[in-house]
Design an enzyme around this catalytic site. Structure first.
Site, PDB file in Angstrom:
ATOM      1  N   SER A   1       1.009  -1.074   0.027  1.00 57.46           N
ATOM      2  CA  SER A   1      -0.052  -0.078  -0.064  1.00 57.46           C
ATOM      3  C   SER A   1       0.845   1.198  -0.125  1.00 57.46           C
ATOM      4  O   SER A   1       1.699   1.590  -1.036  1.00 57.46           O
ATOM      5  CB  SER A   1      -0.999  -0.241   1.306  1.00 57.46           C
ATOM      6  OG  SER A   1      -1.905   1.065   1.106  1.00 57.46           O
TER       7      SER A   1
ATOM      8  N   HIS B   1      -7.123  -6.073   0.606  1.00 59.04           N
ATOM      9  CA  HIS B   1      -6.115  -5.027   0.757  1.00 59.04           C
ATOM     10  C   HIS B   1      -5.297  -5.340   2.148  1.00 59.04           C
ATOM     11  O   HIS B   1      -5.505  -4.972   3.006  1.00 59.04           O
ATOM     12  CB  HIS B   1      -6.576  -3.789   0.811  1.00 59.04           C
ATOM     13  CG  HIS B   1      -5.583  -2.426   0.874  1.00 59.04           C
ATOM     14  ND1 HIS B   1      -4.905  -2.242  -0.415  1.00 59.04           N
ATOM     15  CD2 HIS B   1      -4.917  -1.740   1.629  1.00 59.04           C
ATOM     16  CE1 HIS B   1      -3.992  -1.175  -0.169  1.00 59.04           C
ATOM     17  NE2 HIS B   1      -4.129  -0.892   1.086  1.00 59.04           N
TER      18      HIS B   1
ATOM     19  N   ASP C   1      -9.235  -6.646  -3.680  1.00 55.06           N
ATOM     20  CA  ASP C   1      -8.512  -5.229  -3.125  1.00 55.06           C
ATOM     21  C   ASP C   1      -9.338  -4.145  -3.868  1.00 55.06           C
ATOM     22  O   ASP C   1      -9.275  -3.761  -5.102  1.00 55.06           O
ATOM     23  CB  ASP C   1      -6.960  -5.060  -3.481  1.00 55.06           C
ATOM     24  CG  ASP C   1      -6.402  -3.970  -2.722  1.00 55.06           C
ATOM     25  OD1 ASP C   1      -7.165  -2.948  -2.277  1.00 55.06           O
ATOM     26  OD2 ASP C   1      -5.150  -4.137  -2.744  1.00 55.06           O
TER      27      ASP C   1
END
Length: 485
Positions: free
Chosen positions: A46, A167, A133
């Site tokens: 991320s 995610h 995600d």
């Protein structure tokens, strides 16, 4: 109730700062291990994925082995805008200008703000995007693959995008359900992502250690590298037994970057100890560096859109220079001649057109180079420990870094960045004094996670509400700094 809630928040913040201060006091200096500087790589999730791309591209001469990117995006994707960051770079609500970002990369490399792009052709890239995600959507990662095609051979790139992961950092034996997106953002998908990343970057590896690790974890002092900049007082290091200082072994180095809301304060040691990297490192002589953001960082994220510095994606970016300095430390001590990064870099004596940059002398240095925004500003080596940079614009923030030079003119490690703002000139610029809320409504600032930041400079203005008043000076198109006319 709101006032009481605010008091509790202040108490919690004070307690956290006290704990951080104790940790910094207890932490030890990051050791010089003499690891192999030609075997350095980075990976991240991320915000850590975006940061991994930044480090790989900007410091391609350092991260020669390459990068692993989990739910990240193209280099300089946000172009200094939080709106771009939360829009096209995450949801892909609008298209990402990949060709423009490639052009920016080439331009910055030509100016020296980042390393030559030719270094990237010998590195490797591993990309991962989960089909579940919805935070950083797959089209963003698709654009990252397209971006890298301009610099990295296709044969050196792997893109895994067919696993139903949310995610999160993916493992084969720890974390939440595979498709979820929830703290600590580590999911058990029956897939050893850390192992896949390391094996792609380094080639065939020995089997991982599924038992008790033979190496050691060290909480080290990050303050000597970062000077704040949204980074925690301490970071973590995993050192295999064969890589201990003085062992004489040449070991590899891999930097592991957590995502937002994943630093040590947020999730404890889970990202440091449960993501799968250490057991591969243990049997393959890979030193792992786990830098940490602080609770002062926006949402505990790494700076990949400019919340802390306009130079966030360049070599001179404060967080960028700090991580680079950590790598320089663990690859030092092996008998080489490379100089360490200068410390104590600061600014003083601001005028409307100049700034004095000072630093602490480096043992063995015969001179120094000074960089503003990643570009060298001194025509010849600086022999003292200060330099006056001239020709600056009034009421403008700049960032400087410093390197030492050996007698043979070999450049050492780059320092952490120091920032400073020139004073107002005689005329030019327009000032606006208003509440932070009014500034955002007028388009002079933006709000993120309850805080306010000036457009252009990215300077923090404090809480986003009608009670905090700030004076902003416009020094350019859509560029504002905190100051006065």
């Amino acid at each position: 109730m709101p006032a009481m809630n605010w008091n509790w928040k202040r108490l919690a913040m004070a307690a956290a700062m006290a704990v951080a201060a104790q940790g910094a006091a207890a932490a030890v200096p990051l050791p010089a291990l003499g690891a192999n500087p030609a075997e350095v790589s980075v990976s991240g999730l991320s915000a850590g994925g975006f940061m991994a791309v930044q480090l790989h591209v900007a410091y391609s001469a350092t991260f020669k082995r390459g990068a692993g990117v989990v739910a990240g995006g193209p280099y300089y994707c946000a172009e200094g805008s939080v709106l771009n960051a939360t829009g096209r770079c995450m949801t892909h609500a609008s298209s990402i200008p990949v060709s423009t970002l490639v052009s920016t990369t080439n331009s910055w490399a030509a100016s020296g703000a980042i390393d030559p792009v030719s270094n990237l052709s010998g590195s490797k890239v591993y990309l991962f995007s989960g089909t579940s995600d919805n935070t950083v959507k797959q089209p963003v990662m698709d654009d990252l693959k397209t971006y890298y095609q301009s610099f990295v051979p296709a044969a050196n790139t792997v893109y895994k995008n067919n696993l139903g992961a949310g995610h999160a950092m993916v493992t084969d034996d720890y974390g939440g359900a595979c498709a979820t997106t929830a703290s600590p953002y580590i999911n058990n998908c029956g897939f050893d992502l850390a192992g896949e990343i390391l094996q792609h970057l380094y080639g065939p590896l020995n089997a991982r250690n599924n038992g008790t690790l033979g190496g050691s974890f060290t909480e080290f002092n990050q303050g000597e590298f970062s000077g704040g900049s949204g980074m925690a007082a301490t970071g973590w290091l995993y050192t295999p037994a064969a890589c201990a200082a003085g062992s004489g072994n040449s070991c590899r180095v891999h930097v592991v970057l957590h995502g937002c809301k994943q630093n040590y304060t947020d999730v404890g040691d889970q990202y440091v100890k449960k993501t799968g990297y250490n057991r591969w490192a243990d049997t393959n002589n890979i030193v792992l560096v786990y830098p940490q953001t602080s609770i002062a960082a926006t949402n505990s994220c790494w700076d990949w859109w400019g919340y802390g510095s306009v130079n966030y994606a360049k070599k001179s970016g404060p967080q960028m220079a700090a991580v680079k300095a950590m790598v320089d430390r663990v690859t030092g001590g092996g008998g080489g001649s490379a100089l360490p990064a200068p410390t104590g870099v600061g600014t003083s004596g601001a005028t409307s057109s100049s700034m004095v940059i000072g630093w602490t002398a480096v043992a063995g240095a015969s001179g120094y180079n000074v960089y503003r925004g990643g570009s060298k500003v001194n025509a010849s080596p600086v022999t003292g420990t200060s330099y006056t940079d001239t020709g600056l614009a009034p009421s403008t923030s700049y960032s400087w870094t410093v390197t030492g030079l050996t007698a043979a003119n070999a450049e050492g490690a780059m320092s952490a960045a120091a920032t400073g703002t020139t004073t107002g000139g005689s005329g030019g610029g327009t000032c606006f004094t208003a509440s932070n809320y009014a500034h955002t409504v007028a388009g002079r600032a933006y709000a993120l996670w309850g805080l306010t930041y000036a457009y252009g400079s990215g300077q923090s203005m404090g809480l986003w509400n009608i009670y905090v008043t700030t004076t902003l000076k416009q020094t350019g198109p859509n560029y504002y700094v905190i100051g006065s006319c």
